[in-house]
Design a protein around this motif. Structure first.
Motif, mmCIF file in Angstrom:
data_model
loop_
_atom_site.group_PDB
_atom_site.id
_atom_site.type_symbol
_atom_site.label_atom_id
_atom_site.label_comp_id
_atom_site.label_asym_id
_atom_site.label_seq_id
_atom_site.Cartn_x
_atom_site.Cartn_y
_atom_site.Cartn_z
ATOM 1 N N THR A 229 0.826 -1.206 0.000
ATOM 2 C CA THR A 229 0.000 0.000 0.000
ATOM 3 C C THR A 229 0.859 1.253 0.000
ATOM 4 O O THR A 229 0.576 2.213 -0.728
ATOM 5 N N VAL A 230 1.910 1.273 0.802
ATOM 6 C CA VAL A 230 2.817 2.432 0.821
ATOM 7 C C VAL A 230 3.442 2.623 -0.560
ATOM 8 O O VAL A 230 3.547 3.754 -1.054
ATOM 9 N N ARG A 231 3.831 1.531 -1.196
ATOM 10 C CA ARG A 231 4.406 1.630 -2.548
ATOM 11 C C ARG A 231 3.373 2.150 -3.557
ATOM 12 O O ARG A 231 3.684 2.992 -4.409
ATOM 13 N N SER A 232 2.142 1.656 -3.453
ATOM 14 C CA SER A 232 1.090 2.113 -4.363
ATOM 15 C C SER A 232 0.795 3.587 -4.164
ATOM 16 O O SER A 232 0.650 4.341 -5.139
ATOM 17 N N LEU A 233 0.711 4.010 -2.912
ATOM 18 C CA LEU A 233 0.438 5.421 -2.641
ATOM 19 C C LEU A 233 1.582 6.306 -3.126
ATOM 20 O O LEU A 233 1.339 7.389 -3.670
ATOM 21 N N SER A 234 2.814 5.858 -2.943
ATOM 22 C CA SER A 234 3.953 6.617 -3.443
ATOM 23 C C SER A 234 3.855 6.830 -4.949
ATOM 24 O O SER A 234 4.148 7.915 -5.458
ATOM 25 N N GLN A 258 11.312 0.749 6.585
ATOM 26 C CA GLN A 258 12.094 0.053 5.561
ATOM 27 C C GLN A 258 11.555 0.317 4.160
ATOM 28 O O GLN A 258 12.330 0.436 3.201
ATOM 29 N N THR A 259 10.239 0.428 4.026
ATOM 30 C CA THR A 259 9.652 0.719 2.714
ATOM 31 C C THR A 259 10.013 2.131 2.272
ATOM 32 O O THR A 259 10.369 2.363 1.112
ATOM 33 N N TYR A 260 9.918 3.087 3.182
ATOM 34 C CA TYR A 260 10.352 4.457 2.877
ATOM 35 C C TYR A 260 11.812 4.461 2.425
ATOM 36 O O TYR A 260 12.175 5.116 1.433
ATOM 37 N N GLN A 261 12.668 3.749 3.157
ATOM 38 C CA GLN A 261 14.098 3.735 2.826
ATOM 39 C C GLN A 261 14.331 3.165 1.426
ATOM 40 O O GLN A 261 15.154 3.683 0.666
ATOM 41 N N GLY A 279 18.695 1.345 -13.277
ATOM 42 C CA GLY A 279 17.963 2.518 -13.748
ATOM 43 C C GLY A 279 16.898 3.044 -12.805
ATOM 44 O O GLY A 279 16.185 3.994 -13.137
ATOM 45 N N LYS A 280 16.788 2.462 -11.625
ATOM 46 C CA LYS A 280 15.753 2.905 -10.696
ATOM 47 C C LYS A 280 16.188 4.186 -9.988
ATOM 48 O O LYS A 280 17.313 4.290 -9.513
ATOM 49 N N LYS A 281 15.270 5.142 -9.938
ATOM 50 C CA LYS A 281 15.545 6.430 -9.308
ATOM 51 C C LYS A 281 14.763 6.547 -7.999
ATOM 52 O O LYS A 281 13.723 5.914 -7.825
ATOM 53 N N PRO A 282 15.250 7.350 -7.076
ATOM 54 C CA PRO A 282 14.487 7.584 -5.834
ATOM 55 C C PRO A 282 13.099 8.136 -6.152
ATOM 56 O O PRO A 282 12.952 9.006 -7.020
ATOM 57 N N GLU A 283 12.085 7.620 -5.455
ATOM 58 C CA GLU A 283 10.712 8.081 -5.662
ATOM 59 C C GLU A 283 10.301 9.131 -4.645
ATOM 60 O O GLU A 283 9.471 9.993 -4.939
ATOM 61 N N ILE A 284 10.869 9.013 -3.437
ATOM 62 C CA ILE A 284 10.445 9.899 -2.361
ATOM 63 C C ILE A 284 11.640 10.474 -1.615
ATOM 64 O O ILE A 284 12.757 9.963 -1.703
ATOM 65 N N GLU A 285 11.370 11.544 -0.886
ATOM 66 C CA GLU A 285 12.302 12.071 0.101
ATOM 67 C C GLU A 285 11.669 11.841 1.473
ATOM 68 O O GLU A 285 10.469 12.131 1.668
ATOM 69 N N ILE A 286 12.427 11.289 2.401
ATOM 70 C CA ILE A 286 11.904 11.047 3.747
ATOM 71 C C ILE A 286 11.986 12.354 4.533
ATOM 72 O O ILE A 286 13.074 12.903 4.732
ATOM 73 N N ARG A 311 5.438 8.853 10.446
ATOM 74 C CA ARG A 311 6.501 9.009 9.452
ATOM 75 C C ARG A 311 5.931 9.678 8.211
ATOM 76 O O ARG A 311 4.861 9.294 7.726
ATOM 77 N N ILE A 312 6.667 10.664 7.701
ATOM 78 C CA ILE A 312 6.193 11.466 6.572
ATOM 79 C C ILE A 312 7.189 11.389 5.428
ATOM 80 O O ILE A 312 8.410 11.452 5.640
ATOM 81 N N ALA A 313 6.666 11.214 4.212
ATOM 82 C CA ALA A 313 7.506 11.194 3.009
ATOM 83 C C ALA A 313 6.895 12.110 1.948
ATOM 84 O O ALA A 313 5.693 12.346 1.943
ATOM 85 N N GLU A 314 7.755 12.594 1.055
ATOM 86 C CA GLU A 314 7.298 13.484 -0.016
ATOM 87 C C GLU A 314 7.732 12.940 -1.361
ATOM 88 O O GLU A 314 8.889 12.525 -1.542
ATOM 89 N N ARG A 315 6.817 12.948 -2.323
ATOM 90 C CA ARG A 315 7.139 12.476 -3.675
ATOM 91 C C ARG A 315 8.082 13.449 -4.361
ATOM 92 O O ARG A 315 7.904 14.661 -4.347
#
Length: 316
Positions: A229-234, A258-261, A279-286, A311-315
């Motif tokens: 769910t966290v991945r889908s929301l991101s 761990q998912t945020y990281q 080729g994977k890039k960061p999706e979020i900033e913690i 815990r808060i993350a930003e796209r």
């Protein structure tokens, strides 16, 4: 006769921190994945203009009925969804939403569910073994306690509650079942108490607390749905969109952390690779390197906030 909505006693945990963390755009689209009593949703909806939208999700139809009354002044900007938040992509698709500006998940059991004896969540009230967050679901605590093998019971007590007396509790459940099913919360409490030495029952709160937590997690698949769910929301957050997740025990918090990281890291190549080939890039900033916890003022008002972590993350 008009049906009366259930009364939800609800204290929105870390409300101010969540609202600040979401950085609400008055014209944005937001999701409250765990509507509950509607306390968080009410404060989000208040900050939206006519162009904004709030999607309120809950798998408990009683929550939706109660919260819809509370949120009636904001009806024009709210969509209610009776569903599990793990289906967030399907929920957004059927509402024609591609991206959202923020989302909130409060992983705690609602006060209403805990304090309504017949829901069977509490070891303080005698009630049928239930613990379903979705009352329409077929699988309940009764099924876990009365159909799982001794090894399976031990595993969930160890894995989901770190219950040191898991072997004895599981064994005594099996012995009880030889004569009749375990049908009520107090029957289960008695089994647990008989499994824990008297000297150990004096420490760490109610002796049934950990076992009830483990069974509730199993009934509702609570841990299994967090990471996807966290991945889908991101993936559906607009750039700059915020995700706030409130957890209530270490198992939940560890998964979110761990998912945020992983989402913030991006590259999954082995460390020995000289350059990135995945080729994977960061999706979020913690945003919260360490989780936020409730203020002293909130703790004085609401005992259930003691174990809460935000815990808060930003796209990106």
């Amino acid at each position: 006769m008009t049906e009366t909505a259930p009364v939800f006693s609800h204290y929105p945990v870390m409300l101010n921190e969540c609202i600040e963390g979401l950085h609400i755009d008055p014209a944005g689209i937001y999701v409250d994945c765990t509507l509950g009593g509607g306390g968080h949703s009410e404060q989000i909806a208040k900050r939206l203009t006519a162009g904004g939208k709030l999607i309120c999700i809950d798998q408990d139809s009683n929550a939706i009925r109660a919260a819809s009354r509370r949120l009636e002044p904001y009806a024009g900007r709210i969509i209610f969804e009776h569903d599990n938040f793990s289906n967030i992509r399907e929920i957004l698709d059927r509402n024609g939403v591609d991206f959202v500006n923020g989302a909130l998940i409060d992983l705690g059991v609602s006060s209403y569910q805990l304090d309504t004896p017949e829901r069977g969540f509490s070891y303080q009230h005698d009630a049928p073994l239930d613990m379903r967050m979705n009352p329409d679901a077929a699988f309940s605590a009764y099924d876990v306690v009365n159909t799982y093998s001794e090894e399976a019971l031990k595993k969930i007590l160890f894995d989901y509650a770190e219950e040191r007396f898991a072997p004895r509790i599981a064994s005594n459940i099996i012995k009880f079942r030889e004569n009749k099913p375990v049908e009520t919360t107090f029957e289960l409490v008695d089994i647990i108490k008989s499994s824990i030495p008297a000297k150990n029952r004096q420490d760490g709160g109610h002796p049934a607390k950990r076992t009830f937590q483990a069974i509730r997690i199993e009934v509702n698949s609570e841990l299994a749905i967090i990471e996807p769910t966290v991945r889908s929301l991101s993936s559906v957050l607009a750039p700059g969109g915020r995700l706030c997740v409130i957890t209530f025990h270490s198992l939940e918090d560890r998964i979110v952390k761990q998912t945020y990281q992983a989402l913030a890291k991006g590259c999954t190549c082995p460390p020995q690779f000289p350059v990135c080939v995945c080729g994977k890039k960061p999706e979020i900033e913690i945003i919260t390197r360490k989780p936020l916890t409730a203020t002293e003022a909130e703790l004085a008002e609401n005992n259930r906030s003691h174990s809460a972590k935000l815990r808060i993350a930003e796209r990106i």
